[in-house]
Design an enzyme around this catalytic site. Structure first.
Site, short mmCIF file in Angstrom:
data_model
loop_
_atom_site.label_atom_id
_atom_site.label_comp_id
_atom_site.label_asym_id
_atom_site.label_seq_id
_atom_site.Cartn_x
_atom_site.Cartn_y
_atom_site.Cartn_z
N ASP A 62 0.83 -1.21 0.00
CA ASP A 62 0.00 0.00 0.00
C ASP A 62 0.86 1.26 0.00
OD1 ASP A 62 0.90 -0.53 2.57
OD2 ASP A 62 -1.08 -0.88 3.41
N ASP A 131 -7.90 -3.36 14.26
CA ASP A 131 -9.29 -3.74 13.94
C ASP A 131 -9.35 -4.91 12.96
OD1 ASP A 131 -8.29 -2.50 11.72
OD2 ASP A 131 -9.91 -1.05 11.49
N HIS A 133 -7.62 -5.05 10.00
CA HIS A 133 -7.41 -4.74 8.58
C HIS A 133 -6.05 -5.28 8.11
CE1 HIS A 133 -5.47 -0.84 10.06
NE2 HIS A 133 -4.62 -1.18 9.12
N GLU A 138 -9.66 -1.86 4.90
CA GLU A 138 -10.31 -1.55 6.16
C GLU A 138 -11.53 -2.45 6.37
OE1 GLU A 138 -8.88 0.31 8.20
OE2 GLU A 138 -8.08 2.15 7.35
C1 GLP Z 1 -1.01 0.08 8.55
C2 GLP Z 1 -0.51 -0.67 7.31
C3 GLP Z 1 -0.70 -2.16 7.47
C4 GLP Z 1 -0.08 -2.60 8.78
C5 GLP Z 1 -0.77 -1.93 9.93
C6 GLP Z 1 -0.25 -2.34 11.28
O1 GLP Z 1 -2.38 0.19 8.54
N1 GLP Z 1 -1.18 -0.24 6.12
O2 GLP Z 1 -0.09 -2.82 6.38
O3 GLP Z 1 -0.20 -4.00 8.90
O4 GLP Z 1 -0.59 -0.53 9.77
O5 GLP Z 1 0.93 -1.66 11.57
P1 GLP Z 1 1.92 -2.02 12.75
O6 GLP Z 1 2.73 -3.17 12.28
O7 GLP Z 1 2.73 -0.78 12.93
O8 GLP Z 1 1.09 -2.34 13.95
#
Ligand code: GLP
Length: 261
Positions: A62, A131, A133, A138
């Site tokens: 992304d 959540d 995602h 989302e």
């Molecule tokens: C963002 C990214 C996701 C990632 C998520 C969790 O939303 N787009 O790809 O998995 O954050 O991030 P973290 O690993 O910092 O908890």
């Protein structure tokens, strides 16, 4: 689905990737804090000569909409900082969805086409949001969703705004690979650490497959591992009961749980 619980998520993930390195031509990557130390381990293995990225191709999940590739908080720049600047992946083999485009619909289709032309993703490393995602799919993201522009949930903005010096700079939209784009990968490795992820992980593994928890769609991926620390696994272990080697999943499905320490 295979669930592995270990106190060394980073080491296990890096060993798994290095062990399969020759069979991974196309590697899917994620941003977020969770995989950063795994990338650190891969950099070490690159420096000690165990692996090379020279013939690999990578696709990221992304990108923030509206951020130029050289914006310090763009996911492209983040990946360069966390991994690419240290290894020998040729720049033209490093793919991130476009943050800026004159025609996002065409650019998203082109991203899917690029993945297909590369032969598909052999293994996609994922994190997960609190959540449930995955990427920026989302809550509400359909099983057949593809690369597209999405609005970010308030909780996602809240979780990521601290990376921006000025909170007004945090984008509220992104371009994300879809659920189906991720499901097409031949193998998926989802990493989660910490108690904040426990509810999402329990719903993803033990709940119904549903757009309410996008990570739950992975239950029907034929080759998916959830690699968790004990805090992130706590909700599954509660659902599984005393003999916690099988976790109940949707539709009578059961998932194996392996505890490595
Ligand atoms: C963002 C990214 C996701 C990632 C998520 C969790 O939303 N787009 O790809 O998995 O954050 O991030 P973290 O690993 O910092 O908890």
């Amino acid at each position: 689905m295979r669930v592995v619980v270990t106190s060394d998520v980073d080491g296990y993930a890096a060993d798994l990737l290095v062990g399969k390195w020759d069979s991974i031509r196309v590697l899917g990557l994620a941003t977020g804090s969770t995989p950063v130390n795994v990338y650190g381990r891969l950099i070490q293995r690159y420096y000690d000569g165990t692996i090379s990225f020279r013939t690999k191709r990578t696709f990221n999940l992304d990108e923030y909409l509206g951020l130029a590739p050289n914006h310090p908080q763009s996911y492209r720049a983040t990946m360069v900082r966390d991994l690419m600047q240290y290894v020998d992946l040729p720049d033209e083999r490093f793919h991130v969805p476009p943050g800026i485009s004159d025609d996002y619909a065409a650019a998203c289709t082109a991203y899917e086409d690029d993945i297909r032309a590369a032969g598909g993703v052999d293994l996609w490393v994922l994190g997960v949001g609190v959540d449930g995602h995955i990427a920026f799919n989302e809550v509400g993201s359909a099983r057949d969703s593809r690369t597209r522009v999405v609005d970010l949930a308030e909780s996602t903005v809240a979780a990521n705004v601290s990376y921006f010096d000025d909170s007004d700079d945090m984008p509220t939209q992104a371009v994300t690979a879809g659920v189906a784009t991720i499901m097409d990968a031949r193998e998926v490795l989802l990493l989660a650490k910490g108690a904040a992820k426990a509810d999402a992980i329990a719903r993803a593994v033990c709940g119904d497959e549903s757009a309410d928890t996008p990570a739950s769609w992975l239950q029907s991926h034929g080759n998916c591992t959830f690699l968790l620390d004990s805090a992130a696994a706590a909700g599954i272990v509660n659902s599984a009961g005393a003999d916690a080697t099988r976790a109940p999943g949707a539709g009578g499905r059961e998932h194996s749980i392996e505890f490595l320490d």
